[in-house]
Scaffold this motif. Structure first.
Motif, mmCIF file in Angstrom:
data_model
loop_
_atom_site.group_PDB
_atom_site.id
_atom_site.type_symbol
_atom_site.label_atom_id
_atom_site.label_comp_id
_atom_site.label_asym_id
_atom_site.label_seq_id
_atom_site.Cartn_x
_atom_site.Cartn_y
_atom_site.Cartn_z
ATOM 1 N N GLN A 33 0.906 -1.177 -0.033
ATOM 2 C CA GLN A 33 -0.173 -0.159 0.005
ATOM 3 C C GLN A 33 0.810 1.268 -0.012
ATOM 4 O O GLN A 33 2.046 1.205 0.522
ATOM 5 C CB GLN A 33 -0.942 0.210 1.202
ATOM 6 N N MET A 65 -8.209 8.202 11.357
ATOM 7 C CA MET A 65 -9.669 7.967 11.422
ATOM 8 C C MET A 65 -9.966 6.384 11.023
ATOM 9 O O MET A 65 -8.914 5.861 10.218
ATOM 10 C CB MET A 65 -10.234 8.964 10.557
ATOM 11 N N ILE A 66 -11.012 5.909 11.247
ATOM 12 C CA ILE A 66 -11.536 4.614 10.780
ATOM 13 C C ILE A 66 -12.597 4.787 9.941
ATOM 14 O O ILE A 66 -13.637 5.532 10.270
ATOM 15 C CB ILE A 66 -11.715 3.695 11.701
ATOM 16 N N ALA A 67 -12.772 4.128 8.621
ATOM 17 C CA ALA A 67 -13.731 4.011 7.816
ATOM 18 C C ALA A 67 -14.353 2.545 7.435
ATOM 19 O O ALA A 67 -13.322 1.833 7.403
ATOM 20 C CB ALA A 67 -13.463 4.646 6.420
ATOM 21 N N THR A 68 -15.800 2.387 7.319
ATOM 22 C CA THR A 68 -16.093 1.141 7.133
ATOM 23 C C THR A 68 -16.863 1.177 5.804
ATOM 24 O O THR A 68 -17.389 2.271 5.245
ATOM 25 C CB THR A 68 -16.930 0.503 8.051
ATOM 26 N N GLU A 69 -16.954 0.193 5.086
ATOM 27 C CA GLU A 69 -17.950 0.274 3.699
ATOM 28 C C GLU A 69 -19.557 0.389 4.179
ATOM 29 O O GLU A 69 -19.874 -0.155 5.224
ATOM 30 C CB GLU A 69 -17.861 -1.131 3.124
ATOM 31 N N ASP B 10 -6.107 -0.348 3.692
ATOM 32 C CA ASP B 10 -6.860 -1.505 3.866
ATOM 33 C C ASP B 10 -6.268 -2.316 5.023
ATOM 34 O O ASP B 10 -5.128 -2.424 4.963
ATOM 35 C CB ASP B 10 -7.154 -2.280 2.740
ATOM 36 N N VAL B 27 -5.448 -1.386 13.999
ATOM 37 C CA VAL B 27 -5.796 -2.320 12.630
ATOM 38 C C VAL B 27 -4.483 -2.735 11.997
ATOM 39 O O VAL B 27 -3.400 -2.108 11.993
ATOM 40 C CB VAL B 27 -6.314 -0.920 11.813
ATOM 41 N N LEU B 49 -17.048 -1.262 15.781
ATOM 42 C CA LEU B 49 -15.865 -1.822 15.401
ATOM 43 C C LEU B 49 -15.310 -3.010 16.295
ATOM 44 O O LEU B 49 -15.565 -2.769 17.501
ATOM 45 C CB LEU B 49 -14.876 -0.550 15.584
ATOM 46 N N ARG B 53 -13.094 -7.156 11.804
ATOM 47 C CA ARG B 53 -13.925 -6.185 10.822
ATOM 48 C C ARG B 53 -12.897 -5.620 10.130
ATOM 49 O O ARG B 53 -11.784 -5.186 10.162
ATOM 50 C CB ARG B 53 -14.581 -4.968 11.977
ATOM 51 N N ALA B 54 -13.346 -5.645 8.703
ATOM 52 C CA ALA B 54 -12.475 -5.069 7.699
ATOM 53 C C ALA B 54 -12.845 -3.615 7.512
ATOM 54 O O ALA B 54 -13.940 -3.291 7.501
ATOM 55 C CB ALA B 54 -12.938 -5.796 6.166
ATOM 56 N N VAL B 55 -11.889 -2.869 7.722
ATOM 57 C CA VAL B 55 -12.013 -1.419 7.825
ATOM 58 C C VAL B 55 -10.807 -0.805 6.956
ATOM 59 O O VAL B 55 -9.763 -1.552 6.296
ATOM 60 C CB VAL B 55 -11.779 -0.712 9.446
ATOM 61 N N LYS B 56 -10.997 0.519 6.746
ATOM 62 C CA LYS B 56 -9.841 1.548 6.181
ATOM 63 C C LYS B 56 -9.016 2.471 7.215
ATOM 64 O O LYS B 56 -10.077 3.047 7.894
ATOM 65 C CB LYS B 56 -10.364 2.480 4.978
ATOM 66 N N MET F 1 -19.182 4.423 2.336
ATOM 67 C CA MET F 1 -18.310 4.445 3.396
ATOM 68 C C MET F 1 -18.711 5.268 4.408
ATOM 69 O O MET F 1 -19.411 6.287 4.148
ATOM 70 C CB MET F 1 -17.041 4.921 2.450
#
Lengths: 69, 69, 69, 69, 69, 69
Positions: A33, A65-69, B10, B27, B49, B53-56, F1
């Motif tokens: 990445q 920060m954290i983002a989820t779909e 990711d 993460v 969370l 859990r898949a997160v960004k 998102m």
């Protein structure tokens, strides 16, 4: 030097683009990445950043920060 | 939603530790490095969370520093 | 380690107050002004921060504002 | 105006370098250390920043990191 | 005091929640949107923040991101 | 998102000014106040930001300060 920032991610510079005062440095992390850093041109010069150079991307945890779909 | 932040890495939550008002979320990125985020407890609850859990991990480029050995 | 952050101010820890997850560390700069840092308890432990310890307060230039009277 | 930012360091502007949109302002603190701020050109104009001007460098405590040797 | 931060949004405090060291302050802007600030408990006390108090939410432009649907 | 940032303010782009690497984007919030964001030119292009576009200004709560008169 040891620093309090929780995030010190190993990678390698892939690109350095300088603007008038601010440089954008792209670092490919182990794992593939890519992280972009906006730093001063002055800092980019001082650290002799150039493609291929092994570096750490350092980020304070309060800036993540954290983002989820 | 698309966001201007250049860094959207990711990964997968490995730990959520809540404090009085602030939670620390760890993460694991693809590639194995771990990023820690300090977010509000409220946000951690709202995004549900939990480990696995898949997160960004989302980081503005002006918040990334570069370090060299 | 060398870091891109432009501001690395020499000082000495005068107080460490831990909360549930976040610690407030006060550093007296050479010159007598005091800087407060909010960092994770974990970082405060890892760096063995305690009154009297010589440290640097590190601040990215994009996080500094200027005020006038 | 009073502001919540814990760090309001007294100093004097020593240099203002403008880029295309971003200015770098260097402030010498009482005690002799220098702080660099990246602010908008617009803000630098509005506050009439120029060498010799007495200012405060204002920094939120969550933006301060601690480093040790 | 005048400050370089480009964003100084007028509003009114609607809630102050204190944690162990960090307070979350919610401010309703003119127009009805609500902004949350994480500041130190110490700052919340010093500014005597309480519901109904007229305040400004101050944000540096480098800390604002843009999102689109 | 969905993102952990507590502040996601609805508005409309009123101006985009690009510099060498950094763009300043002005967003008028519902209620008429204007927020300025400094983001990369690259992000401004990718999100196709232009006057009239409906957007959100996204701000982490740890980046918000409170000021009083």
């Amino acid at each position: 030097m040891k620093i309090s920032a929780r995030n010190q991610l190993d990678g390698r510079v892939v690109e350095v683009v300088k603007g008038a005062t601010t440089a954008h440095v792209r670092v490919e992390l182990a794992g593939g990445q890519v992280v972009t850093a906006s730093i001063t041109n002055e800092a980019a010069d001082e650290l002799q950043l150039a493609p291929g150079r092994a570096v750490k991307a350092v980020i304070k945890s309060s800036d993540v920060m954290i983002a989820t779909e």
